[in-house]
Write a protein that holds these residues in place. Structure first.
Motif: not given
Length: 645
Positions: A411-433
């Protein structure tokens, strides 16, 4: 030698357990249940957990599981025989107790099986030690002893026998009769002209024939040259560019767009597209909508609004008949009231495997799914009116649903809210061919996050592909035109962090995360360069980027068009991230983004292949060309598309 041997029911009731090493039982068995039995991966009867090898056997009639565990470094040849003997002995001994009392009998019953197990174990160990000796064959029984000295002596007039491996031409020449050979020589030595009385040799006759042949060819050539036809000039191909010394060819080489007032025109977004996207903006709040399985064009035709009861009942009956047709139309006459065997299921499973491969499921995955279904149903007693086809179809549906259901929800939206409480950005890395759509789907996810009120910083870490930074810059400008700062209290919702080309991607990602923390961005989306799974240097660089920056979510972007290639890509990406990581617990792929899902109709097997290999969920599904075309996976729709004949 054995660490443990346990017998328990599929409901989780331990009936009997032998522990050669104390405390080695619960952890491996729980891992086996979570990773294999509950995830419908029972194609193989072996499972590795840390330093242990677990072998298991399912009893589908009594709903029992037999598991034995031993160290990986040991080569125990008697384990398969032991587990079969224990299975047979335990069933025969406690058959009545399990059948009569059911679950209460399992809870309240006493299963004293230690003495029987010890005798079976000792017998299995002895059978493993005693191996048949390989006695050498005496000389009298060999073929060489049957040959005599006379047969091995060659006479002067005899030729040795030719090998059978020579060409057919030589064998045909040798098989010709001597009369045929002399007749051929006579034909060759015939005089070339009537005036010659002397016989010619084969070389002279061949020379005469060559001269006559060339004379005939010369005569025909002269006749052809008398009336020549005008040849059509062939079109010339690409001409090489001529570089004249002192001259400039810059005008000829300038293929860029014309400039206005000395500056090139900016790429602007068409007004129609902007208005359409602005009209649809605000609809992506919350989780993305589920992807829906689109039926074929024949099924999408409008049905008349008024139908008679007879017509509707006929349509229902035909739909039922068609539902049982296709790949599951075999062996309808095999009814239940008996236990299923592999011989009964083999024709249906073979057809089911071919059907799954046709639906774009990887071949290895299709085989493992069929083996898992066979092990799940073998020995199971069928109902009176059930058929083999219906039982296999039901088991396959349950297996596919179980595989596609995520073990954990992302749940990305819930995890972003949790990162906001910790005052840090939520980081997503995309990889592939290469070419799977990482940048395009990154822009779609950015639009979805902005729709939910989160600010996004895009880190341009693709410093290899020409035009990668400009592509992200165009997406950033387009997203800001859809969500201008005026709508968000003067705050720019999307920004691009880029350092150009040829730089270290891990360093750019680290700087971007630090910049996002200082500027209070909610989410950082890290775009990486496309790389093939066999490119070791680029895979090492990707593992370094992930290890150094420790993103919250690592998403693998894969195409829905691929079949067997999806398995190879995911296995090698995970292996490279594990091998080249510098931490004890390396970060692997956390989720999957399945792109180009709207181009495959009902061939949705890539979703099964990717989920089966990694065990990770499909977080997003890309279906179209606009920013609003982002979906979440609908398990029922995918299974329905796979089961459709």
């Amino acid at each position: 030698m054995l660490d443990f041997f346990t017998i328990f029911s599929k409901g989780g009731i331990v009936l009997w357990c032998f522990e050669g090493v104390r405390g080695s039982f619960s952890g491996p068995v729980n891992a086996l249940l979570r990773s294999v039995i509950l995830q419908e991966r029972g194609g193989s009867n072996s499972y590795n957990h840390d330093a242990l090898t677990l072998k298991y056997k399912l009893d589908n009639q009594f709903e029992l599981v037999f598991v034995v565990g031993y160290q990986n470094i040991l080569t125990l040849t008697y384990v398969d025989k032991l587990i079969d003997d224990v299975h047979k002995e335990f069933r025969d001994k406690y058959r009545n107790q399990i059948q009569q009392n059911g679950a209460l009998g399992l809870l309240n019953g006493s299963f004293d099986f230690q003495d029987d197990f010890n005798s079976l174990l000792s017998a299995a160990e002895k059978s493993g030690k005693t191996r048949p000796k390989d006695n050498m064959r005496p000389f009298e029984e060999s073929e060489k002893s049957k040959k005599t000295v006379k047969s091995m002596i060659e006479k002067p007039g005899e030729k040795p026998k030719e090998n059978n491996n020579k060409k057919n031409k030589s064998s045909k020449k040798e098989n010709l009769a001597p009369e045929a050979i002399t007749s051929n020589k006579a034909k060759v030595s015939a005089p070339a002209s009537t005036g010659d009385k002397e016989e010619l040799t084969s070389e002279e006759a061949m020379q005469r024939k060559r001269e006559e042949f060339f004379k005939k060819r010369m005569k025909t050539g002269d006749k052809a040259n008398k009336s020549p036809k005008p040849e059509t000039q062939k079109e010339k191909g690409k001409q090489p560019r001529v570089w004249v010394q002192g001259a400039s060819n810059t005008k000829e080489l300038d293929y860029s767009k014309p400039t206005t007032n000395g500056s090139t025109e900016e790429v602007t977004v068409p007004d129609d597209d902007l208005e359409a996207l602005r009209f649809r903006s605000g609809l992506m709040a919350g989780n993305p909508p589920d992807v829906e399985y689109g039926s074929s064009s024949e099924e999408e035709e409008d049905v008349p609004s008024v139908q008679t009861e007879a017509a509707s009942s006929a349509a229902k009956s035909s739909a039922k008949k068609s539902a049982f047709g296709g790949m599951f139309g075999m062996l309808k006459g095999l009814v239940g009231a008996k236990s299923l065997t592999l011989e009964d299921m083999e024709p249906v499973l073979e057809k089911m495997k071919d059907h799954l491969i046709a639906k774009n499921v990887a071949a290895d995955i299709a085989v493992q799914l069929c083996e898992s279904v066979a092990k799940r149903l073998e020995g199971k007693v069928m109902g009176t009116f059930s058929t083999v086809t219906s039982a296999v179809k039901q088991a396959l549906q349950e297996s596919l649903v179980q595989i596609l259901q995520p073990k954990r929800r992302v749940d990305v939206l819930r995890d972003v809210l949790e990162s906001q409480r910790m005052r840090r950005p939520y980081v997503i890395t995309f990889c592939g061919v290469n070419g799977v759509g990482k940048s395009t789907n990154l822009a779609k996810i950015s639009f979805w996050l902005i729709e939910n009120g989160y600010s996004v910083l895009i880190a341009a870490c693709d410093t290899f592909r020409a035009g990668a930074v400009e592509q992200l810059r165009t997406h950033t400008r387009r997203l800001n035109s859809l969500h201008p700062p005026e709508k968000h209290n003067g705050r720019t919702m999307v920004q691009l962090y880029e350092k150009g080309y040829g730089k270290d991607a891990a360093g750019i990602a680290m700087e971007a995360i630090s910049y996002a923390r200082n500027q209070s961005f909610d989410v950082v989306l890290v775009d990486t360069a496309g790389r093939m799974q066999d490119n070791a240097p680029l895979m090492t660089a990707l593992a370094k980027l992930i290890t150094v920056n420790m993103p919250d979510l690592v998403l693998f972007v894969g195409e829905a068009l691929v079949g067997n290639e999806a398995v190879d890509q995911l296995v090698k990406f995970n292996k490279a991230l594990a091998d080249h990581s510098m931490s004890e617990k390396p970060r692997l792929i956390d989720g999957i983004v399945l792109t180009k899902f709207d181009t495959i109709d009902d061939k949705v097997g890539a979703a099964i292949s990717m989920t089966y290999i990694t065990g990770q969920p499909i977080v997003f599904v890309g279906t179209g060309q606009t920013y609003c075309d982002l979906r979440s996976l609908n398990v029922k729709a995918v299974v329905a598309a796979l089961m459709k004949a």
